[in-house]
Design a protein around this motif. Structure first.
Motif, PDB file in Angstrom:
ATOM      1  N   VAL A  33       0.845  -1.197   0.000  1.00 49.62           N
ATOM      2  CA  VAL A  33       0.000   0.000   0.000  1.00 49.62           C
ATOM      3  C   VAL A  33       0.875   1.240   0.000  1.00 49.62           C
ATOM      4  CG1 VAL A  33      -1.650   1.328   1.357  1.00 49.62           C
ATOM      5  CG2 VAL A  33      -1.948  -1.140   1.112  1.00 49.62           C
ATOM      6  N   ARG A  34       1.908   1.246   0.841  1.00 50.06           N
ATOM      7  CA  ARG A  34       2.820   2.390   0.879  1.00 50.06           C
ATOM      8  C   ARG A  34       3.424   2.658  -0.493  1.00 50.06           C
ATOM      9  NH1 ARG A  34       7.613   4.204  -0.742  1.00 50.06           N
ATOM     10  NH2 ARG A  34       8.922   5.274   0.769  1.00 50.06           N
ATOM     11  N   ASN A  35       3.876   1.597  -1.171  1.00 48.93           N
ATOM     12  CA  ASN A  35       4.529   1.772  -2.470  1.00 48.93           C
ATOM     13  C   ASN A  35       3.554   2.130  -3.581  1.00 48.93           C
ATOM     14  OD1 ASN A  35       7.083   1.312  -1.432  1.00 48.93           O
ATOM     15  ND2 ASN A  35       6.980  -0.898  -1.767  1.00 48.93           N
ATOM     16  N   ALA A  36       2.287   1.795  -3.394  1.00 49.70           N
ATOM     17  CA  ALA A  36       1.282   2.207  -4.375  1.00 49.70           C
ATOM     18  C   ALA A  36       0.940   3.681  -4.257  1.00 49.70           C
ATOM     19  CB  ALA A  36       0.021   1.366  -4.209  1.00 49.70           C
ATOM     20  N   LEU A  37       1.155   4.239  -3.061  1.00 49.05           N
ATOM     21  CA  LEU A  37       0.723   5.615  -2.792  1.00 49.05           C
ATOM     22  C   LEU A  37       1.876   6.600  -2.704  1.00 49.05           C
ATOM     23  CD1 LEU A  37      -1.950   4.912  -0.015  1.00 49.05           C
ATOM     24  CD2 LEU A  37      -2.355   5.304  -2.459  1.00 49.05           C
ATOM     25  N   TRP A  38       3.114   6.127  -2.573  1.00 39.77           N
ATOM     26  CA  TRP A  38       4.222   7.025  -2.252  1.00 39.77           C
ATOM     27  C   TRP A  38       5.425   6.690  -3.110  1.00 39.77           C
ATOM     28  CZ3 TRP A  38       3.828  11.113   1.050  1.00 39.77           C
ATOM     29  CH2 TRP A  38       4.995  11.771   1.414  1.00 39.77           C
ATOM     30  N   ARG A  39       6.138   7.713  -3.529  1.00 39.30           N
ATOM     31  CA  ARG A  39       7.374   7.559  -4.279  1.00 39.30           C
ATOM     32  C   ARG A  39       8.478   8.336  -3.566  1.00 39.30           C
ATOM     33  NH1 ARG A  39       4.936   4.095  -6.003  1.00 39.30           N
ATOM     34  NH2 ARG A  39       4.520   3.460  -8.148  1.00 39.30           N
ATOM     35  N   PRO A  40       9.706   7.846  -3.576  1.00 38.82           N
ATOM     36  CA  PRO A  40      10.165   6.624  -4.231  1.00 38.82           C
ATOM     37  C   PRO A  40       9.725   5.378  -3.467  1.00 38.82           C
ATOM     38  CG  PRO A  40      11.958   7.580  -2.989  1.00 38.82           C
ATOM     39  CD  PRO A  40      10.819   8.550  -2.903  1.00 38.82           C
TER      40      PRO A  40
END
Length: 239
Positions: A182-189
């Motif tokens: 979920v974190r990687n779907a919503l936040w970059r990098p």
């Protein structure tokens, strides 16, 4: 568990919202006071299992972090040890903390997916780093390891048995991986750290495809599960 000297919740949040490299740069000064540092009992068990397979000349600690694995290699390798990691912060701590007598140790900043070495090593070890590689990256990673080993050289790493479905450990790892996705779907990098993607069957298959001869060795210090299978194994892959 985190020790009092470890990172605060705020520091962990900042690190988790960074890239993998920058996150570990930030975490480095307190890394050895977190549960992410490989426990000494694992390091000692691996050293004991590898000792009869030597002697080894030169060793490489892949994704060395603060140098715990390099400490194992200094017990096993006669001619020299190298630690490689892509975090400058982790390497700075390793340089300060690992001070072996009698065996030269060097530290190199590089990505494990593009190792800057010739076939110069007799033994490559790695501890706790494989959750930072996606399954599709394993063929390239294992090819890189093979490329830096001398003929007959050994790649070794410990691998714990997965928690049984429905157990507290199972749900804990599942929840952590879900939160990271979920974190990687919503936040970059992105911050790649998944605990459930490095499965023994997949790992053994990809090591074989990369040209290794794979052997599984129980680590008796960790006992066996009720069905008799080892709670932890040492994976050894010979070029």
């Amino acid at each position: 568990m985190f020790r009092p000297e470890g990172p605060t919740l705020r520091e962990l949040a900042v690190q988790a919202l960074s890239s993998v490299e920058h996150g570990y740069d930030l975490l480095a000064p307190k890394f050895d006071h977190t549960p992410y540092r490989t426990p000494d009992r694992v390091l000692d068990a691996v050293a004991a299992a590898l000792a009869p397979l030597g002697p080894f000349g030169t060793g490489l600690d892949l994704c060395c972090g603060t140098g715990a694995g390099a400490g194992v290699l200094t017990r096993l390798c006669r001619h020299g040890v190298t630690g490689v990691d892509f975090s400058a912060g982790m390497l700075a701590v390793a340089r300060d903390r690992v001070r072996p007598a009698g065996v030269p140790v060097s530290w190199v900043r590089a990505d494990a997916r593009a190792l800057p070495f010739a076939p110069a090593f007799d033994l490559v070890v790695s501890f706790g780093a494989f959750g930072h590689f996606l399954p599709r990256e394993l063929p390239g990673l294992f090819a890189q390891v093979r490329s830096v080993l001398r003929p007959g050289g050994l790649f070794a790493f410990p691998l714990a048995a997965p928690p049984r479905p429905g157990s507290a450990g199972y749900w804990s790892l599942l929840g952590f991986d879900a939160a990271m996705r979920v974190r990687n779907a919503l936040w970059r990098p992105p911050f790649v750290m998944y605990y459930r993607t490095f499965r023994l069957g997949d790992v053994r298959r990809e090591l074989t495809r990369a040209g290794f001869e794979v052997t599984l060795r129980p680590l008796p210090e960790f006992g066996r599960r009720p069905d008799g299978s080892p709670r932890a194994r040492l994976v050894t892959a010979r070029r």
